[in-house]
Structures are given as structure tokens and as C-alpha cells.
Motif scaffolding. Structure first.
Motif, PDB file in Angstrom:
ATOM      1  N   VAL A  11       0.846  -1.199   0.000  1.00  0.00           N
ATOM      2  CA  VAL A  11       0.000   0.000   0.000  1.00  0.00           C
ATOM      3  C   VAL A  11       0.883   1.251   0.000  1.00  0.00           C
ATOM      4  CG1 VAL A  11      -1.749   1.295   1.266  1.00  0.00           C
ATOM      5  CG2 VAL A  11      -1.837  -1.203   1.234  1.00  0.00           C
ATOM      6  N   ASN A  12       0.587   2.202  -0.887  1.00  0.00           N
ATOM      7  CA  ASN A  12       1.320   3.456  -0.908  1.00  0.00           C
ATOM      8  C   ASN A  12       0.933   4.299   0.315  1.00  0.00           C
ATOM      9  OD1 ASN A  12       2.540   2.811  -3.315  1.00  0.00           O
ATOM     10  ND2 ASN A  12       1.122   3.983  -4.574  1.00  0.00           N
ATOM     11  N   VAL A  13       1.944   4.769   1.038  1.00  0.00           N
ATOM     12  CA  VAL A  13       1.710   5.560   2.248  1.00  0.00           C
ATOM     13  C   VAL A  13       2.463   6.875   2.135  1.00  0.00           C
ATOM     14  CG1 VAL A  13       2.056   5.704   4.742  1.00  0.00           C
ATOM     15  CG2 VAL A  13       1.371   3.531   3.697  1.00  0.00           C
ATOM     16  N   SER A  14       1.749   7.987   2.230  1.00  0.00           N
ATOM     17  CA  SER A  14       2.375   9.309   2.217  1.00  0.00           C
ATOM     18  C   SER A  14       2.915   9.615   3.603  1.00  0.00           C
ATOM     19  CB  SER A  14       1.358  10.377   1.815  1.00  0.00           C
ATOM     20  OG  SER A  14       1.862  11.675   2.086  1.00  0.00           O
ATOM     21  N   LEU A  15       4.243   9.730   3.706  1.00  0.00           N
ATOM     22  CA  LEU A  15       4.854  10.046   4.998  1.00  0.00           C
ATOM     23  C   LEU A  15       4.471  11.439   5.469  1.00  0.00           C
ATOM     24  CD1 LEU A  15       8.431   8.557   4.437  1.00  0.00           C
ATOM     25  CD2 LEU A  15       6.530   7.549   5.715  1.00  0.00           C
ATOM     26  N   VAL A  18      -3.507   7.750  13.318  1.00  0.00           N
ATOM     27  CA  VAL A  18      -3.175   7.523  11.911  1.00  0.00           C
ATOM     28  C   VAL A  18      -4.088   6.473  11.300  1.00  0.00           C
ATOM     29  CG1 VAL A  18      -1.403   6.649  10.341  1.00  0.00           C
ATOM     30  CG2 VAL A  18      -0.778   8.273  12.136  1.00  0.00           C
ATOM     31  N   ALA A  19      -4.339   5.393  12.024  1.00  0.00           N
ATOM     32  CA  ALA A  19      -5.211   4.340  11.510  1.00  0.00           C
ATOM     33  C   ALA A  19      -6.614   4.871  11.256  1.00  0.00           C
ATOM     34  CB  ALA A  19      -5.263   3.178  12.494  1.00  0.00           C
ATOM     35  N   ALA A  20      -7.092   5.744  12.138  1.00  0.00           N
ATOM     36  CA  ALA A  20      -8.437   6.292  11.996  1.00  0.00           C
ATOM     37  C   ALA A  20      -8.573   7.164  10.755  1.00  0.00           C
ATOM     38  CB  ALA A  20      -8.804   7.089  13.243  1.00  0.00           C
ATOM     39  N   GLN A  21      -7.491   7.871  10.398  1.00  0.00           N
ATOM     40  CA  GLN A  21      -7.577   8.796   9.273  1.00  0.00           C
ATOM     41  C   GLN A  21      -7.051   8.242   7.954  1.00  0.00           C
ATOM     42  OE1 GLN A  21      -6.561  12.957  10.095  1.00  0.00           O
ATOM     43  NE2 GLN A  21      -6.383  12.463  12.277  1.00  0.00           N
ATOM     44  N   LEU A  22      -6.031   7.386   8.036  1.00  0.00           N
ATOM     45  CA  LEU A  22      -5.375   6.911   6.800  1.00  0.00           C
ATOM     46  C   LEU A  22      -5.458   5.404   6.605  1.00  0.00           C
ATOM     47  CD1 LEU A  22      -2.110   9.077   6.873  1.00  0.00           C
ATOM     48  CD2 LEU A  22      -4.290   9.601   5.789  1.00  0.00           C
TER      49      LEU A  22
END
Length: 376
Positions: A284-288, A338-342
Motif C-alpha cells: 500500500v502506498n503511504v504518504s509520509l 493515523v489508523a483512523a484517518q489513513l
């Protein structure tokens, strides 16, 4: 036009060199360790080497017109008065503090040496407060780390709190400003203006989401592009990069490709992160940048990518030890937010605490160094 490399970082030396560069010349090179030519185009006033926080430094050519256009547009937006230089004079935000002073015909106050709340309050107390019986507005430009230091100190130091309240506006740029920090500063009476820009735009050219007069920002395929009179002429000695980053549309308008992801809604610019600051975690692509924005609402930290045996790469939180009294609780809160938003793949895998975060001369976190530390 002859190009002189200034062998001093002393703000007074930089101010004298800028005064000449904005006049008949010669042009001046600031913050560069690379070999540069002895001549530049006649319109060039300053060559600023970028901080290189996540890539190879580049030498940006700024014209007299770009620098003065930025200074005049800033005065039009927030007003004119006396400026305090609290950033390195070779950093574009520091250069613009000095250029604004030159354009307005005022003498800048200078915070020399190591930045500290006590030194900041002392210099501010000596700034001119009136001229001819009328109050002279004061201004300064800081990075978020400096503002955090001042806000923390102001809780127990009335002189620092008084200094923060005294400014008509405090420009904050170089890194995303956490909402919680801005609210704390506002509670102290500080008037904060968030800025967005770069060396390639002669410093901040978007204030609190609104472009300065004459500046246009557009989102093209998800990338923010900027046009207007504050654009740099290009990169000294790198025509190929100049042509790739500074492009013209079908109407002939010249645009700077920022490399930032974002959008423009009803004239308001919103930056969501760097297009290329992405890792692949578990496919999965993740924006740091997006992860960091969420984390920074909880604690003062930087998020970098690091190798992970199971997921390939994962986000890692890096923070100063003194600011995280309970690392386990901080990591748990960050993972939940982070899990809640992304989503779960974007959750930071661990938190790395350092005695002090390495920073560039501009005050920005040294992301290359932090990434290397996290990988090790």
C-alpha cells in the motif's frame, strides 16, 4: 554580472552584500559550498543554495525583481515596519527579512549566535517601538521549532510572552505548523501567519492559504504549481533541471513545479505533502507527509520511512527524548490517530528517541540524516 561568493554568514555582511546586489551589483552567492561560475545573467541579484533537506542542494538564481516583488507584496499583505532576523541570513527566509528591511528603508534587528528564548526576548526589547511619536509595527520570521521553543518558555517567562505578543505578525514557514502549537501561540497573544513557498519562489508566497498579490497557484494532476513575479530565474549551472521544473503552458505563462501534492479550493491553497515522499508498506502506498501531519498534532516529531522485514517499509516516528515522557503511550496514540484517518497500513511501527534532532542551518529537520538513523 559578476558573482561574488560571500565568505561570511554574519548578518551584517550579508545585509551589505544584499544592498549592493539590489543596486548596481555585483550579485552575491549565499550558502553555497559548490563551485560556481564567476558570472551570472545581468538580472540576477542573489544565488541561494537550497537546504537539501531530502535531496541534492541546488543553486537558485533570484533576480532583483523577484526579491523586491516578494517584499512589496508582503508589505501590502501584512504591513510595513521593523523586522527581526532570527533565521540564518543565507536561508531564503532570512534573506527576505533583510530584503524587506532594505526595501522599506529600515534597519533590521538581528538575533546573533545561538537561538534561545532569553536571547530572543532581549533583542525584541531593544527594537524601536515608535518613530515621531507613532508606533512602529514589528515583524519576524521563524520556523516551527523556534516557535515551539518560545511558546514553551513563555509559560514561565513573562519577558518571552511579552516579546511574542509585541509583533504585528510572525511568519512561520519551512515545515507544517501543528494546530495545537498555533492555538497555544494565539492564547499567548502571538499573531501567527503561516507561509508556504521555497527558494524558487523567493520565499513564502502564500500566506494563510492565500497567494500574495500577483501570485497564482494551481493544481495540475495533483501537483501544486506557482506563477508570478516572485519566481526564480532557474538553477545556476543546470539548464536541464531548470527546463524540467520551470515550465510554460500553452498561453506562455511560466510555472514552477513545486513537487508538492495539494489542491486549490475557492482560492485557498492546501498542501497535503510531497508527491515523492511515499513508501510502500505491505503493498500500500503511504504518504509520509500525511502521516507526519497527524503525528505532529500529538507530539513534536518527524516521520521517516525505514526498512521492515514484514511489510517492506513502515513509517517511523523520530522525536527528541525530552519531549516524549511516555514513548509507549505516544506511539499508541499516534498509531490510533493515523489508523483512523489513513488506515492501518499507514500506522507508524515504532518511535525512535534522540537526545536532539539533527537540523539543517535553516532550522528544518535533516530528513536525510534521520532516515539514515532510522534505517540503522
Amino acid at each position: 554580472m559578476r558573482l561574488d561568493r560571500l565568505g561570511s554568514d554574519d548578518p551584517r555582511d550579508v545585509l551589505r552584500a544584499l544592498r549592493a546586489a539590489l543596486g548596481a551589483g555585483p550579485a552575491v552567492a549565499l550558502g553555497s559550498s559548490a563551485a560556481l561560475p564567476d558570472e551570472v545573467s545581468s538580472g540576477t541579484a542573489v544565488v541561494v543554495t537550497t537546504s537539501g533537506s531530502s535531496g541534492v542542494p541546488k543553486s537558485v538564481m533570484l533576480s532583483r525583481a523577484a526579491l523586491t516583488s516578494s517584499a512589496l507584496a508582503t508589505a501590502e499583505r501584512i504591513g510595513a515596519g521593523q523586522w527581526l532576523l532570527a533565521l540564518p541570513a543565507s536561508y531564503v527566509a532570512g534573506v527576505q527579512v533583510l530584503v524587506r528591511s532594505l526595501v522599506q528603508g529600515t534597519e533590521p534587528a538581528v538575533l546573533a549566535g545561538r537561538f534561545s528564548p532569553a536571547a530572543f526576548a532581549h533583542v525584541v526589547s531593544g527594537m524601536h517601538s515608535s518613530r515621531g511619536g507613532e508606533r512602529v509595527p514589528t515583524y519576524t520570521s521563524l520556523v516551527p521549532a523556534q516557535l515551539q521553543t518560545l511558546v514553551d518558555a513563555a509559560d514561565d517567562d513573562a519577558d518571552v510572552a511579552r516579546a511574542l505578543r509585541s509583533f504585528e505578525a510572525i511568519l512561520i514557514g519551512g515545515q507544517a505548523l501543528p494546530v495545537a502549537l498555533r492555538e497555544r501561540a494565539a492564547e499567548l497573544g502571538a499573531r501567527i501567519v503561516r507561509t508556504y513557498g521555497s527558494s524558487e519562489t523567493a520565499g513564502g508566497c502564500v500566506y494563510d492559504g492565500v497567494p500574495l498579490d500577483g501570485v497564482t497557484v494551481a493544481a495540475v494532476d495533483g501537483e501544486l504549481r506557482i506563477s508570478g513575479p516572485t519566481l526564480a530565474d532557474g538553477y545556476l549551472g543546470d539548464d536541464e533541471l531548470t527546463e524540467r521544473i520551470f515550465v510554460r503552458d500553452d498561453a506562455g505563462t511560466r510555472w514552477y513545479r513545486t513537487g508538492d501534492a495539494g489542491q486549490v479550493d475557492d482560492g485557498i491553497v492546501r498542501v497535503t505533502g510531497r508527491i515523492d515522499n511515499v513508501i510502500v508498506s505491505g503493498g500500500v502506498n503511504v504518504s509520509l507527509d500525511r502521516v507526519e501531519r497527524i503525528v505532529r498534532e500529538l507530539l513534536d516529531a518527524v516521520v521517516v520511512g525505514a526498512p521492515d522485514e514484514r511489510w517492506g517499509e513502515t513509517p517511523v516516528i523520530v522525536a527528541a527524548r525530552a519531549g516524549v515522557p511516555d514513548p509507549d503511550a505516544a506511539l499508541a496514540a499516534a498509531r490510533e490517530a493515523v489508523a483512523a484517518q489513513l488506515g492501518k497500513p499507514a500506522r507508524p511501527s515504532r518511535i525512535l528517541l534522540l537526545d536532539e534532532l539533527p537540523r539543517l542551518a535553516s532550522g528544518k529537520p535533516d530528513r536525510r540524516a534521520l532516515t539514515a538513523i532510522a534505517a540503522g
